[in-house]
Design a protein around this motif. Structure first.
Motif, mmCIF file in Angstrom:
data_model
loop_
_atom_site.group_PDB
_atom_site.id
_atom_site.type_symbol
_atom_site.label_atom_id
_atom_site.label_comp_id
_atom_site.label_asym_id
_atom_site.label_seq_id
_atom_site.Cartn_x
_atom_site.Cartn_y
_atom_site.Cartn_z
ATOM 1 N N LEU A 322 30.810 38.361 34.359
ATOM 2 C CA LEU A 322 30.289 37.010 34.557
ATOM 3 C C LEU A 322 31.247 36.172 35.389
ATOM 4 C CD1 LEU A 322 28.856 36.298 30.982
ATOM 5 C CD2 LEU A 322 27.580 36.943 33.040
ATOM 6 N N ASP A 323 32.537 36.359 35.167
ATOM 7 C CA ASP A 323 33.535 35.624 35.948
ATOM 8 C C ASP A 323 33.488 36.021 37.429
ATOM 9 O OD1 ASP A 323 35.896 33.817 36.042
ATOM 10 O OD2 ASP A 323 36.913 35.647 36.671
ATOM 11 N N ALA A 324 33.079 37.250 37.698
ATOM 12 C CA ALA A 324 32.993 37.729 39.080
ATOM 13 C C ALA A 324 31.682 37.325 39.752
ATOM 14 C CB ALA A 324 33.135 39.245 39.112
ATOM 15 N N GLY A 325 30.785 36.699 38.997
ATOM 16 C CA GLY A 325 29.546 36.222 39.596
ATOM 17 C C GLY A 325 28.309 37.010 39.231
ATOM 18 N N PHE A 326 28.452 38.107 38.466
ATOM 19 C CA PHE A 326 27.275 38.864 38.055
ATOM 20 C C PHE A 326 26.429 38.025 37.104
ATOM 21 C CE2 PHE A 326 29.931 42.521 39.318
ATOM 22 C CZ PHE A 326 29.017 43.189 40.122
ATOM 23 N N GLY A 327 25.128 38.194 37.187
ATOM 24 C CA GLY A 327 24.238 37.414 36.338
ATOM 25 C C GLY A 327 23.839 38.099 35.062
ATOM 26 N N SER A 328 24.042 39.397 34.972
ATOM 27 C CA SER A 328 23.651 40.134 33.760
ATOM 28 C C SER A 328 24.483 41.408 33.631
ATOM 29 C CB SER A 328 22.165 40.495 33.812
ATOM 30 O OG SER A 328 21.930 41.454 34.832
ATOM 31 N N LYS A 329 24.469 41.968 32.418
ATOM 32 C CA LYS A 329 25.190 43.210 32.187
ATOM 33 C C LYS A 329 24.568 44.365 32.956
ATOM 34 C CE LYS A 329 26.870 46.186 28.448
ATOM 35 N NZ LYS A 329 26.896 46.408 26.975
ATOM 36 N N ALA A 330 23.241 44.377 33.033
ATOM 37 C CA ALA A 330 22.547 45.466 33.724
ATOM 38 C C ALA A 330 22.913 45.498 35.205
ATOM 39 C CB ALA A 330 21.041 45.326 33.539
ATOM 40 N N SER A 331 22.876 44.344 35.848
ATOM 41 C CA SER A 331 23.214 44.316 37.275
ATOM 42 C C SER A 331 24.680 44.672 37.502
ATOM 43 C CB SER A 331 22.906 42.937 37.862
ATOM 44 O OG SER A 331 23.689 41.935 37.243
ATOM 45 N N PHE A 332 25.541 44.258 36.578
ATOM 46 C CA PHE A 332 26.967 44.603 36.678
ATOM 47 C C PHE A 332 27.173 46.114 36.563
ATOM 48 C CE2 PHE A 332 30.767 45.228 33.766
ATOM 49 C CZ PHE A 332 31.669 45.383 34.813
ATOM 50 N N ASN A 333 26.577 46.737 35.552
ATOM 51 C CA ASN A 333 26.753 48.180 35.358
ATOM 52 C C ASN A 333 26.218 48.960 36.560
ATOM 53 O OD1 ASN A 333 27.979 47.973 32.849
ATOM 54 N ND2 ASN A 333 26.034 48.059 31.719
ATOM 55 N N ARG A 334 25.068 48.518 37.060
ATOM 56 C CA ARG A 334 24.459 49.202 38.190
ATOM 57 C C ARG A 334 25.341 49.104 39.441
ATOM 58 N NH1 ARG A 334 19.941 47.240 37.353
ATOM 59 N NH2 ARG A 334 20.087 45.383 38.690
ATOM 60 N N ALA A 335 25.842 47.923 39.717
ATOM 61 C CA ALA A 335 26.680 47.724 40.902
ATOM 62 C C ALA A 335 28.017 48.462 40.766
ATOM 63 C CB ALA A 335 26.926 46.230 41.113
ATOM 64 N N PHE A 336 28.596 48.431 39.568
ATOM 65 C CA PHE A 336 29.897 49.087 39.363
ATOM 66 C C PHE A 336 29.766 50.597 39.541
ATOM 67 C CE2 PHE A 336 33.769 50.485 37.436
ATOM 68 C CZ PHE A 336 34.661 49.436 37.631
ATOM 69 N N ARG A 337 28.706 51.161 38.978
ATOM 70 C CA ARG A 337 28.508 52.606 39.112
ATOM 71 C C ARG A 337 28.259 52.986 40.571
ATOM 72 N NH1 ARG A 337 27.492 56.742 35.646
ATOM 73 N NH2 ARG A 337 27.343 55.316 33.874
ATOM 74 N N ALA A 338 27.498 52.134 41.301
ATOM 75 C CA ALA A 338 27.231 52.412 42.709
ATOM 76 C C ALA A 338 28.514 52.388 43.528
ATOM 77 C CB ALA A 338 26.234 51.393 43.263
ATOM 78 N N ARG A 339 29.468 51.525 43.129
ATOM 79 C CA ARG A 339 30.707 51.392 43.890
ATOM 80 C C ARG A 339 31.739 52.451 43.508
ATOM 81 N NH1 ARG A 339 34.470 51.726 46.359
ATOM 82 N NH2 ARG A 339 35.832 50.169 47.352
ATOM 83 N N TYR A 340 31.845 52.775 42.215
ATOM 84 C CA TYR A 340 32.930 53.658 41.755
ATOM 85 C C TYR A 340 32.455 54.982 41.169
ATOM 86 C CZ TYR A 340 35.964 49.687 42.542
ATOM 87 O OH TYR A 340 36.661 48.645 43.140
ATOM 88 N N GLY A 341 31.164 55.166 41.001
ATOM 89 C CA GLY A 341 30.644 56.442 40.518
ATOM 90 C C GLY A 341 30.740 56.641 39.022
ATOM 91 N N VAL A 342 31.287 55.674 38.312
ATOM 92 C CA VAL A 342 31.385 55.751 36.848
ATOM 93 C C VAL A 342 31.020 54.392 36.268
ATOM 94 C CG1 VAL A 342 33.168 57.546 36.840
ATOM 95 C CG2 VAL A 342 33.836 55.117 36.878
#
Length: 356
Positions: A322-342
């Motif tokens: 949330l501090d980084a600007g994500f609006g939800s946990k789902a969007s955060f998990n999806r973006a993080f996995r897309a960037r780092y593969g885990v």
């Protein structure tokens, strides 16, 4: 007998004023192309008034050979208004095709002018009146309507361009007077044509009102153009071969450096305003430099969370997201996995094992 009455005098004074303004505008060095095109417009408007000045004053009775003199070229009004708008807004001339219709009308009158009066009278009665007059009147209306539309479209584009770059709207306001002139002339001429077709035929004297309006509008536009002839007028201009990947990389770096990615509500339009560009250019540049606005923004935010984890932050992962600007946990998990593969939790667990 030549005699200047009220009507001929009023139109003559207006025509002379238009010619003086045209000369003044043509001599201006600033905004040279736009000012010369406006001067040409005023010259054409004065030319449209001259046959009526001469007619009301009795010149055609005294000098019948003046009949069909190529003074009036109404087909030039629309192209010149549009050319003036494009010259000031985009600093470029129109293609030669736009001169075709006015040139044809001028050539037609010029070819007819040297003939004897009897021949010109015969042509008018046997050819021009039955076969040429109506199509020519329709062509003038169509020309004015078409150029009114394209002029308004070019003006709106210029207004948008100025607004996106937070520039003064004054140059666009100057152009609006010329575009408004064309729209008013179109309505007035269409009204006269409808009256002629549906009520009664219009004679030479009925048209005084139209040419009085023409002169007054021309004077207003000319004075306004002359007052602002030297004012700065930034033109819409983009490099012919813009390096979109490099531009996108630069804007992504500015997005990172500015910290704008932390805004949860950041969208393409907001970022375009912050960067001083427009959404179409921004979208094109980000697509060329990477995966597009949404994917690049999500990746930057994911990198911020990963950097916090690498620095040993013990805050809850959702709080970091949330501090980084994500609006939800789902969007955060999806973006993080897309960037780092885990997943974020797996990334944190791995960092902890490496630090032990």
């Amino acid at each position: 007998m030549i005699r200047f009455g009220a009507w001929s005098t009023v139109l003559a004074v207006l025509a002379v004023q238009l010619l003086v303004l045209a000369a003044a505008l043509a001599a201006m060095r600033a905004n040279r192309l736009a000012n010369r095109l406006l001067a040409a417009l005023l010259l054409v408007m004065a030319g449209m008034m001259i046959p009526f000045v001469l007619g009301y004053a009795g010149f055609y009775d005294a000098y019948p050979w003046l009949t069909a003199a190529p003074f009036s070229i109404p087909l030039a009004v629309g192209p010149l208004v549009y050319a003036h708008v494009v010259a000031l807004a985009e600093d470029r001339p129109l293609r030669a095709i736009h001169v075709a219709a006015p040139a044809a009308q001028f050539a037609y009158q010029l070819a007819l002018f040297p003939f004897p009066v009897a021949s010109k009278t015969w042509w008018d009665e046997q050819v021009h009146a039955p076969f040429v007059a109506a199509p020519l009147a329709a062509a003038i209306l169509v020309s004015m309507a078409a150029y009114s539309l394209v002029s308004q479209r070019a003006l709106r584009r210029y207004e948008q361009w100025l607004a996106e770059r937070r520039r003064s709207p004054a140059p666009a306001r100057r152009l609006r007077t010329a575009v408004l002139l064309l729209a008013i002339l179109l309505c007035a001429r269409a009204g006269y044509e409808l009256f002629d077709a549906m009520v009664r035929p219009i004679d030479y004297f009925d048209l005084f009102g139209f040419y009085l309006l023409l002169g007054a509008l021309g004077l207003f536009v000319g004075v306004n153009g002359w007052r602002h002839a030297a004012d700065p007028a930034p033109a819409i201009a983009e490099p012919a071969e813009r390096n979109w990947p490099a531009q996108g990389a630069e804007w992504l770096q500015r997005l990172r450096d500015g910290g704008w990615w932390r805004e949860p509500s950041l969208d393409l339009a907001r970022l375009a305003r912050l960067l001083g560009t427009n959404t179409s250019h921004l979208s094109r540049a980000l697509n060329a430099a990477g995966a597009g606005f949404a994917a690049e923004l999500a990746a930057i935010r994911a990198e911020a969370v990963a950097a916090a984890i690498d620095a040993g932050a013990e805050a809850d992962l959702l709080a970091l997201a949330l501090d980084a600007g994500f609006g939800s946990k789902a969007s955060f998990n999806r973006a993080f996995r897309a960037r780092y593969g885990v997943s974020p939790s797996a990334y944190r667990a791995r960092r902890r094992r490496l630090s032990e």
